[in-house]
Enzyme design. Structure first.
Site, short mmCIF file in Angstrom:
data_model
loop_
_atom_site.label_atom_id
_atom_site.label_comp_id
_atom_site.label_asym_id
_atom_site.label_seq_id
_atom_site.Cartn_x
_atom_site.Cartn_y
_atom_site.Cartn_z
N ARG A 25 -10.50 0.11 15.04
CA ARG A 25 -10.47 0.88 13.81
C ARG A 25 -11.54 0.26 12.91
O ARG A 25 -12.71 0.32 13.28
CB ARG A 25 -9.06 0.83 13.23
CG ARG A 25 -8.58 2.13 12.67
CD ARG A 25 -7.09 2.13 12.40
NE ARG A 25 -6.65 1.06 11.50
CZ ARG A 25 -5.39 0.90 11.07
NH1 ARG A 25 -4.44 1.74 11.48
NH2 ARG A 25 -5.06 -0.08 10.27
N LYS B 245 0.84 -1.21 0.00
CA LYS B 245 0.00 0.00 0.00
C LYS B 245 0.87 1.26 0.00
O LYS B 245 2.07 1.20 0.34
CB LYS B 245 -0.90 -0.02 1.23
CG LYS B 245 -0.14 0.06 2.55
CD LYS B 245 -1.05 -0.23 3.74
CE LYS B 245 -0.27 -0.14 5.05
NZ LYS B 245 -1.08 -0.63 6.20
N MET C 5 10.77 24.50 1.27
CA MET C 5 10.05 23.59 0.38
C MET C 5 10.99 22.78 -0.49
O MET C 5 10.75 21.60 -0.76
CB MET C 5 9.07 24.39 -0.51
CG MET C 5 8.14 23.49 -1.32
SD MET C 5 7.00 24.41 -2.36
CE MET C 5 5.93 25.17 -1.16
N TYR D 153 15.04 30.51 6.31
CA TYR D 153 13.89 31.30 6.77
C TYR D 153 13.84 31.41 8.29
O TYR D 153 14.00 30.41 9.00
CB TYR D 153 12.59 30.66 6.29
CG TYR D 153 12.38 30.70 4.80
CD1 TYR D 153 12.58 31.87 4.06
CD2 TYR D 153 11.97 29.55 4.12
CE1 TYR D 153 12.37 31.88 2.69
CE2 TYR D 153 11.76 29.57 2.75
CZ TYR D 153 11.97 30.73 2.04
OH TYR D 153 11.76 30.74 0.68
C1 LIG Z 1 -0.34 -1.69 6.81
C2 LIG Z 1 -0.96 -2.96 7.21
C3 LIG Z 1 -0.19 -4.10 7.43
C4 LIG Z 1 1.31 -4.10 7.44
O1 LIG Z 1 1.78 -3.55 8.65
P1 LIG Z 1 3.36 -3.48 8.94
O2 LIG Z 1 3.42 -3.08 10.37
O3 LIG Z 1 3.90 -2.46 8.02
O4 LIG Z 1 3.86 -4.83 8.67
C5 LIG Z 1 -0.84 -5.29 7.70
N1 LIG Z 1 -2.19 -5.33 7.76
C6 LIG Z 1 -2.96 -4.24 7.57
C7 LIG Z 1 -4.43 -4.36 7.67
C8 LIG Z 1 -2.37 -3.02 7.30
O5 LIG Z 1 -3.14 -1.94 7.12
#
Ligand SMILES: *Cc1c(COP(=O)(O)O)cnc(C)c1O
Length: 379
Positions: free
Chosen positions: A131, A33, A313, A265
């Site tokens: 969550r 991701k 930036m 800055y």
């Molecule tokens: C991001 C994520 C992972 C991976 O987590 P890491 O700590 O980076 O290994 C696994 N499962 C879900 C649902 C995630 O959102």
């Protein structure tokens, strides 16, 4: 080149192998991701497949669909759904989808009916993270409706899964508590007739340190990129992992300035005496945290330096003191650490964040340069 992020795919493949060895009884899902945590999704996904990742994991359906568009044909799951989908495109692309509640299950079922396919669907349990995921109290209704949709042929429940809250804190009481809730929720679903291919709970820290959480599949993100999930758990090298990304820039200017000269800055840094200032041409537009002003580490002219003054930036300054350098010389912000450069974990400490964020936030303005792609040396 102004700046670049070198991504070492041989290191990534070796990390994937180390993670498979850490969970030898489970299959491995490499999580790609957010552009593979900033490393570049498609090249990293290909390298992970080569090293034996039987699953890939994405957050959004758009990420998963992009992997299919790039030619990936293996098992692939995504979990971050919102009303409206795109369920149908995902089902038609053979992506495993996920439902945390009835609304999502119903949208997936409707999309599967509409395209005449059987959707592969994972039911997500909230075992304590708070969550996404289905609360234990709502689980029986979700399981029953999923079972009915399975009987009709609209879906096949391929997975039961959940996610840890504190697996990066060794011995945290929530780890055992979540495991126990997960076992109960899986048992309930199996008693109700579901036969998932994979039950999965472990992220990187749990894969590395909580073997009883491995079940049938582990989902590793950060460790794939050679970064320890937390320094409390150990250093990356302790787990046989090597950082994959090296971020560097070419000095854009080197000049002598007198003592008492304000720098960048706000003049938050003032030269303590006559000195040499080097200009590093990356800034918060490239994903360098502005919080690194006055704290971020960088290797220039053979030594660790601390950013002098404010990160702008597009650039920041380092004070070379009595040392010299030339325009074009390399400044290394972070890398594996074996050339004396800081690591992403050092950056995380310097700015009060986590290394996950440091690598993920490096922006698209920094070109990714892939090395170690061919695996010609047998790795
Ligand atoms: C991001 C994520 C992972 C991976 O987590 P890491 O700590 O980076 O290994 C696994 N499962 C879900 C649902 C995630 O959102």
């Amino acid at each position: 080149m102004r700046a670049r992020a070198v991504v070492d795919l041989a290191a990534l493949r070796a990390n994937v192998r180390a993670l498979r060895a850490a969970a030898p009884t489970a299959e491995l899902m490499t999580v790609v991701k957010s552009d593979a945590y900033g490393h570049g999704m498609v090249p990293c996904a290909r390298a992970a497949r080569k090293a034996g990742a039987s699953w890939l994991g994405a957050a959004t359906p758009e990420e998963a669909l992009a992997l299919r568009a790039a030619g990936d044909t293996g098992r692939l799951m995504c979990w971050l759904w919102t009303p409206g989908g795109p369920w149908r495109q995902a089902i038609e692309a053979d992506i495993d989808v996920s439902a945390s509640g009835l609304w999502a299950l119903r949208e997936a079922v409707a999309a599967a009916r509409a395209c005449g396919r059987t959707a592969r669907l994972h039911l997500k349990a909230d075992t304590g993270l708070g969550r996404s995921g289905c609360q234990p109290a709502d689980w029986p209704a979700l399981v029953d409706e999923a079972r009915a949709a399975e009987a009709e042929g609209a879906i096949r429940v391929t997975g039961l899964w959940s996610h840890f809250a504190c697996a990066d804190e060794p011995g945290h009481p929530s780890i055992g508590a979540q495991l126990s809730v997960f076992r109960d929720m899986v048992a309930h679903a199996e008693q109700a007739g579901l036969r998932p291919e994979v039950r999965h709970l472990a992220n990187s820290p749990a894969t590395l340190t909580v073997p009883e959480s491995h079940f049938d599949l582990v989902r590793t993100g950060i460790a794939t990129y050679g970064i320890s999930p937390s320094s409390e758990l150990g250093a990356a090298a302790d787990f046989g992992l090597r950082p994959v990304m090296t971020l560097s820039a070419a000095l854009a200017s080197v000049k002598r300035v007198p003592g008492g000269h304000g720098v960048s800055y706000g003049h938050r840094y003032v030269t303590p005496g006559e000195t040499t200032l080097a200009l590093v041409p990356v800034g918060y537009g490239d994903g360098i945290p502005r919080h690194a002003s006055g704290t971020g580490p960088v290797l220039v002219a053979g030594k660790w330096r601390t950013i002098a003054g404010t990160v702008a930036m597009d650039q920041f300054v380092v004070d070379l003191g009595g040392d010299t350098a030339a325009p074009g010389d390399e400044a290394v912000l972070f890398g594996p650490g074996d050339r004396g450069e800081p690591t992403a974990e050092d950056w995380a400490r310097a700015v009060g964040s986590i290394a996950y964020e440091i690598v993920t936030r490096i922006s698209a303005r920094i070109p990714r340069v892939y090395v170690g792609e061919d695996g010609g040396t047998g790795n």
